[in-house]
Write a protein that holds these residues in place. Structure first.
Motif, PDB file in Angstrom:
ATOM      1  N   PHE A 407       8.346 -32.400  59.883  1.00  0.00           N
ATOM      2  CA  PHE A 407       6.795 -32.458  59.737  1.00  0.00           C
ATOM      3  C   PHE A 407       6.383 -33.803  60.375  1.00  0.00           C
ATOM      4  N   LEU A 408       5.125 -33.454  60.975  1.00  0.00           N
ATOM      5  CA  LEU A 408       4.202 -34.745  61.249  1.00  0.00           C
ATOM      6  C   LEU A 408       3.355 -34.918  60.607  1.00  0.00           C
ATOM      7  N   SER A 409       2.556 -36.309  60.594  1.00  0.00           N
ATOM      8  CA  SER A 409       1.211 -36.548  59.951  1.00  0.00           C
ATOM      9  C   SER A 409       0.371 -37.063  60.771  1.00  0.00           C
ATOM     10  N   ALA A 410      -0.938 -37.301  60.160  1.00  0.00           N
ATOM     11  CA  ALA A 410      -1.842 -37.831  60.864  1.00  0.00           C
ATOM     12  C   ALA A 410      -1.645 -39.185  61.282  1.00  0.00           C
ATOM     13  N   ALA A 411      -0.715 -39.993  60.474  1.00  0.00           N
ATOM     14  CA  ALA A 411      -0.093 -41.079  60.745  1.00  0.00           C
ATOM     15  C   ALA A 411       0.902 -41.333  62.102  1.00  0.00           C
ATOM     16  N   HIS A 412       1.416 -40.303  62.435  1.00  0.00           N
ATOM     17  CA  HIS A 412       2.468 -40.417  63.570  1.00  0.00           C
ATOM     18  C   HIS A 412       1.500 -40.433  64.895  1.00  0.00           C
ATOM     19  N   ASP A 413       1.580 -41.652  65.476  1.00  0.00           N
ATOM     20  CA  ASP A 413       0.855 -41.915  66.584  1.00  0.00           C
ATOM     21  C   ASP A 413       1.804 -42.074  67.728  1.00  0.00           C
ATOM     22  N   ILE A 414       1.226 -42.191  68.924  1.00  0.00           N
ATOM     23  CA  ILE A 414       1.870 -42.385  70.141  1.00  0.00           C
ATOM     24  C   ILE A 414       3.216 -43.182  70.168  1.00  0.00           C
ATOM     25  N   GLU A 415       2.844 -44.419  69.432  1.00  0.00           N
ATOM     26  CA  GLU A 415       3.995 -45.359  69.125  1.00  0.00           C
ATOM     27  C   GLU A 415       5.132 -44.701  68.731  1.00  0.00           C
ATOM     28  N   THR A 416       4.850 -44.136  67.459  1.00  0.00           N
ATOM     29  CA  THR A 416       5.860 -43.346  66.678  1.00  0.00           C
ATOM     30  C   THR A 416       6.602 -42.410  67.531  1.00  0.00           C
ATOM     31  N   LEU A 417       6.039 -41.577  68.168  1.00  0.00           N
ATOM     32  CA  LEU A 417       6.652 -40.549  69.166  1.00  0.00           C
ATOM     33  C   LEU A 417       7.354 -41.390  70.326  1.00  0.00           C
ATOM     34  N   GLU A 418       6.875 -42.450  70.861  1.00  0.00           N
ATOM     35  CA  GLU A 418       7.637 -42.945  71.877  1.00  0.00           C
ATOM     36  C   GLU A 418       8.892 -43.482  71.481  1.00  0.00           C
ATOM     37  N   ALA A 419       8.809 -44.208  70.338  1.00  0.00           N
ATOM     38  CA  ALA A 419       9.982 -44.750  69.501  1.00  0.00           C
ATOM     39  C   ALA A 419      10.947 -43.638  69.299  1.00  0.00           C
ATOM     40  N   THR A 420      10.441 -42.368  68.784  1.00  0.00           N
ATOM     41  CA  THR A 420      11.367 -41.460  68.372  1.00  0.00           C
ATOM     42  C   THR A 420      12.171 -40.624  69.718  1.00  0.00           C
ATOM     43  N   LEU A 421      11.274 -40.541  70.660  1.00  0.00           N
ATOM     44  CA  LEU A 421      11.944 -40.011  72.132  1.00  0.00           C
ATOM     45  C   LEU A 421      12.996 -41.053  72.531  1.00  0.00           C
ATOM     46  N   ASN A 422      12.681 -42.355  72.619  1.00  0.00           N
ATOM     47  CA  ASN A 422      13.561 -43.154  73.059  1.00  0.00           C
ATOM     48  C   ASN A 422      14.747 -43.195  72.234  1.00  0.00           C
ATOM     49  N   ALA A 423      14.669 -43.010  71.113  1.00  0.00           N
ATOM     50  CA  ALA A 423      15.969 -42.891  69.972  1.00  0.00           C
ATOM     51  C   ALA A 423      16.733 -41.559  70.433  1.00  0.00           C
TER      52      ALA A 423
END
Length: 433
Positions: A407-423
């Protein structure tokens, strides 16, 4: 990553609590290792007791659509708690939340609040039986509707995760009126209706099967279920405990233009606090006591803290652009994961709807998962376990099971997505090395 405090707490917990956890999947049973003991959450992040930070894609298994500890929800809970935590009597805020849910979810005309998704589904089935005067119900293999005895038949979720039988302790007589069919198979449902044309009260289904991973309904399947039920004077119960306010603002029924007879909802309508609801057409809900004769009760049903948190959550989610933004981020995440896996030649099946998503690692490149049987056959749980730990070590907290949605939330922004995809790009190289 230092995890000494989590390890110590888990060791102690196993002496106090069965398996060391209060819900089975938390034990990391299918991925191995030590579960993280969480200290706090804020926005899109969790911090464990050792101080490690994680981008959270579990979100209390879905209800935290605004993220952890959003100010509006915390304020609502605080303002309500100082006046009292429970009364066992009606409150005005129950009306307010009921109004909001009815206005948001297309098929709902009346609603009864309960304390969990399990209780909602259990009560919905009792209501279907009371309304129709019939006893048999249809459920679908791999769909999970809570841990009530009659529903622990090919139940997916934690049962699938742990590889357990559907459950010792469930009397055979309890499930004798529970019929099962494969998900995404209308012909099997018609066969059951033809065999028991006057005995089936209704069918209960997850519109997206999110407790055996993430299996989307095939085109026409859900409407076909409604049509079959009505052809035989039975009810269709749509279990939106997982999909409500996540697949669409008005749930999967809005996204797929469905008109179920009864809808089950879960913790999202309590902003993450313990709550659930069953709801539906006025003439059906009129059978519930005290308006009717079907008995169901709960001391904490309509608890003011949960009502206040739910009202704040759904009010915020309904603001223009909020839900659409979450869904857009979820799409970007799944597209990014797909590109990473394709570049590494790793066979996966990825699904996304609204703020929900799921990803299977596949044992065979050409495999396609469409039901519980194919999920068990083709899901590469070993590789998922490796990927899970590689992501966890980089600060990304995914569901500790291949058979659970994210699940994603309204708090998941571009920064969190980039960190996730890099990981993920790093993690998948470790897994395939």
């Amino acid at each position: 990553m230092i995890t000494t405090q989590s390890e110590a707490l888990y060791e102690k917990a196993q002496q106090l609590i069965p398996g060391g956890v209060n819900s089975p999947v938390r034990a990391f049973g299918s991925v191995g290792g030590t579960p993280r003991f969480i200290d706090r959450g804020q926005g899109a992040y969790l911090w464990d007791v050792d101080g490690n930070r994680y981008v959270d894609y579990v979100l209390s298994w879905g209800p935290l659509v605004l993220g952890h500890a959003p100010k509006a929800v915390i304020n609502a809970i605080t303002e309500t708690a100082v006046k009292g935590t429970s009364y066992g009597a009606p409150t005005a805020i129950e009306n307010d939340l009921a109004d909001l849910v009815i206005d948001t979810v297309p098929s709902i005309e009346m609603i009864r609040f309960v304390n969990s998704g399990t209780e909602a589904c259990m009560s919905a089935l009792r209501l279907a039986r009371a309304y129709t005067g019939r006893e048999k119900i249809i459920k679908f293999a791999g769909n999970y509707h809570g841990h009530a005895d009659m529903l622990l038949v090919q139940a997916g979720s934690g049962v699938a995760t742990l590889g357990l039988p559907d459950s010792p302790g469930v009397p055979s007589g309890t499930t004798e009126n529970t019929l099962t069919a494969p998900y995404n198979d209308l012909a099997a449902v018609r066969d059951l209706f033809e065999r028991y044309p006057d005995a089936i009260a209704g069918a209960i289904v997850e519109p997206i099967a999110a407790n055996m991973g993430f299996v989307m309904p095939e085109e026409g399947y859900l409407q076909g279920l409604i049509d079959l039920c009505h052809e035989y004077d039975a009810l269709l119960i749509l279990d939106e405990v997982m999909t409500g306010f996540r697949v669409g603002l008005g749930g999967a029924q809005e996204a797929y233009n469905l008109d179920p007879d009864i809808t089950c909802l879960g913790k999202v309508i309590g902003g993450g606090l313990p709550v659930g609801a069953y709801a539906g057409k006025r003439d059906i809900m009129a059978h519930v006591a005290p308006a009717g004769t079907m008995y169901q009760a709960g001391t904490l049903s309509g608890n003011p803290l949960a009502m206040a948190a739910g009202l704040a959550t759904i009010t915020a989610l309904r603001r223009p652009g909020v839900f659409d933004s979450i869904a857009e981020q979820a799409q970007k995440l799944t597209e990014g994961l797909g590109e990473i896996m394709q570049a590494q030649g790793v066979p996966v099946q990825i699904g996304q709807a609204g703020s929900m998503f799921g990803m299977y690692f596949l044992k065979e490149a050409e495999a396609h998962i469409r039901d519980y049987a194919t999920a068990k056959q083709y899901a590469d749980t070993a590789r998922y376990g490796q990927f899970f730990h590689a992501m966890l070590a980089q600060g990304v907290y995914l569901a500790p099971s291949q058979f659970e949605a994210g699940f994603l939330s309204a708090a998941h922004d571009i920064e969190t997505l980039e960190a996730t995809l890099n990981a993920a790009e790093s993690a998948i190289k470790q897994v395939t090395a």
